[in-house]
Design an enzyme around this catalytic site. Structure first.
Site, short mmCIF file in Angstrom:
data_model
loop_
_atom_site.label_atom_id
_atom_site.label_comp_id
_atom_site.label_asym_id
_atom_site.label_seq_id
_atom_site.Cartn_x
_atom_site.Cartn_y
_atom_site.Cartn_z
N GLU A 224 0.88 -1.17 0.00
CA GLU A 224 0.00 0.00 0.00
C GLU A 224 0.91 1.21 0.00
O GLU A 224 1.73 1.37 0.91
CB GLU A 224 -0.90 -0.02 1.23
CG GLU A 224 -1.83 1.17 1.30
CD GLU A 224 -2.16 1.55 2.71
OE1 GLU A 224 -2.02 2.75 3.04
OE2 GLU A 224 -2.55 0.67 3.50
N CYS A 261 -3.10 7.50 5.20
CA CYS A 261 -3.09 7.17 3.77
C CYS A 261 -4.41 7.51 3.11
O CYS A 261 -4.51 7.52 1.88
CB CYS A 261 -2.75 5.70 3.57
SG CYS A 261 -3.70 4.59 4.60
#
Length: 488
Positions: A224, A261
């Site tokens: 990620e 994020c």
């Protein structure tokens, strides 16, 4: 210096024993880790606070999330249907006669988990990657993040205590910590590693991905990496709700000093008086946010560089920044704007600035808004904000957003990721290296398994999930029908 080969040999040997541990045993192990972490809560929060500058409330919440997801995976593997047991019994009447064929998901082998800098608990040593891998039956080598090394080691101590308490193989989980990037490369390229979990920068994740694909035997890297999480504000809701939306999304942009994020880095709206009012109100909300220390010096330096680079681009106008000057290592919240025309002409404007800033893209009409969305790379999230009338009139916008991200959100900020069965925390590249998977939620377990088909085996030779008597009592697809019944 860590001897990677010894670590990997130990992990491979432990896997041969751990993969045979029944689901109930693995579930008990996960719950034991959670129990050990709870017992260390006070000291863990104190140490993590010293290393990361995060406040106790945030750390306590994150630690609770960590223990809860360990328990969630324990429940998942006890229930058992995640393993996708499929049985097609022999049928001599078909032409040609069909043999007995049975399929189940089995663990891949030892995996490496890289701890994240911005989540010292939930995405690190005992976080979601580790929990899901252990649930699957894989052994884990953890590369601790240097930004919170003491926290990582203390969490690993809790895992070691759980290994001893539940009598798991000694090296089911191992921890390595060394400066520099070489150990990461050595881990990923070691021939005994079968998969990698990573949460961090695009540069770091892409490097690991490249190492893994340059091996003689490539392996999957579930990284990620980067997301600007575009938010689309539709016209009717800006006319009616500008003030409340400004407060809500101002809070989202600056939450945790933007060190998530899922931080909303791009805001899209069609030019109008309501849009101008929303921009002004959002700017006021940003101005009211006091600077706070970021996680560590590296993240702070990267944010300051990214913020300066963004504001220096042609056509970018600063709307607002915090009314308070920042001190050492404190982030300076900011909101800027740019026309869609200038945004589309400059690819740098679509790059992530990790921290409490956001860029408002002002589009001339709906078609230009769609063009901006089509220009964006893969994202973790994308949000649409609108009234019922907005949504009814903009189905094409929402359909476009579903191609862009792993999670599409209606009328809520993207910050915050619920740990549950339905969650998808992933998305097309460069948000992740594989859009088919998630790093949060129970489906994260699918990263660490592969389907194995058993043809013509006797009942005694089969894994429990595939045996006629169904000793685990799980749901199985037998000859096209889901059932828990035994096969006569």
């Amino acid at each position: 210096m860590t001897d990677v080969d010894i670590v990997m040999q130990q992990s491979a040997a432990a896997f041969e024993a751990y993969k045979l541990v029944p689901a109930a045993g693995r579930a008990g192990f996960l719950e034991a880790i959670a129990e050990e972490l709870e017992g260390l809560r006070e000291s863990l929060v104190a140490i993590a606070g010293q290393e990361t500058n995060l406040p106790p409330a945030r750390l306590n919440g994150e630690l609770t999330r960590t223990t809860n997801q360990l328990k969630l995976f324990a429940s998942l593997i006890r229930e058992g249907s995640w393993a996708e047991a499929v049985i097609d019994t022999a049928n001599p009447a078909t032409t040609p006669p069909r043999p007995d064929i049975r399929k189940v998901l089995l663990p891949v082998g030892p995996v490496v988990v890289f701890g994240a800098s911005n989540f010292p608990f939930a995405f690190s040593t005992a976080g979601g990657d580790t929990a899901s891998a252990l649930a699957a039956g894989a052994t884990v080598v953890i590369k601790g993040h240097p930004a919170h090394e003491a926290t990582s080691l203390k969490v690993f101590g809790a895992i070691q205590a759980a290994i001893s308490k539940t009598k798991m193989p000694e090296h089911t989980v191992q921890h390595v910590a060394a400066p520099g990037n070489n150990i990461g490369k050595d881990l990923v390229t070691h021939p005994l590693i079968t998969g990698v979990g990573f949460t961090g920068s695009f540069q770091g994740g892409k490097a690991l991905f490249n190492y893994a694909n340059q091996r003689e035997t490539p392996i999957p890297v579930f990284a990620e990496m980067s997301s600007v999480n575009p938010v689309v504000f539709l016209p009717d809701t800006l006319e009616k709700n500008a003030a409340s939306l400004a407060q809500t999304f101002g809070g989202s942009v600056t939450l945790g000093m933007g060190q998530f994020c899922t931080n909303p880095g791009l805001l899209l709206a069609i030019r109008s008086k309501a849009q101008e009012q929303f921009a002004a109100l959002l700017g006021e909300a940003i101005a009211q946010c006091a600077p706070q220390k970021m996680l560590h010096a590296g993240i702070h330096q990267a944010y300051e560089q990214g913020r300066s680079r963004l504001l220096s681009q042609q056509g970018v106008t600063l709307i607002s920044e915090s009314s308070q000057a920042p001190a050492e290592m404190e982030a300076f919240p900011a909101l800027a704007s740019v026309t869609a025309k200038d945004f589309l002409a400059n690819h740098l404007l679509s790059e992530e600035v990790f921290g409490p800033s956001s860029l408002l893209i002002v589009c001339e009409d709906k078609e230009e808004l769609k063009t901006v969305l089509k220009s964006l790379k893969g994202q973790l999230t994308t949000t649409v904000v609108g009234t019922e009338a907005d949504v009814a009139a903009n189905g094409d916008i929402i359909a476009l957003q579903t191609t862009l991200a792993g999670r599409v959100i209606l009328n809520a900020p993207p910050t915050g990721v619920e740990v549950c069965n339905a969650m998808v925390h992933g998305g097309p590249f460069p948000a992740t290296t594989d859009a088919r998977f998630t790093s949060v939620g129970t489906s994260a377990i699918k990263r660490w398994v592969r389907p194995v088909c058993f043809q013509g085996f006797t009942n005694a030779m089969l894994p429990d999930a595939l045996k006629n008597e169904n000793p685990s009592g799980i749901w199985r697809l037998v000859n096209g029908e889901f059932t828990k019944d035994a096969i006569n």
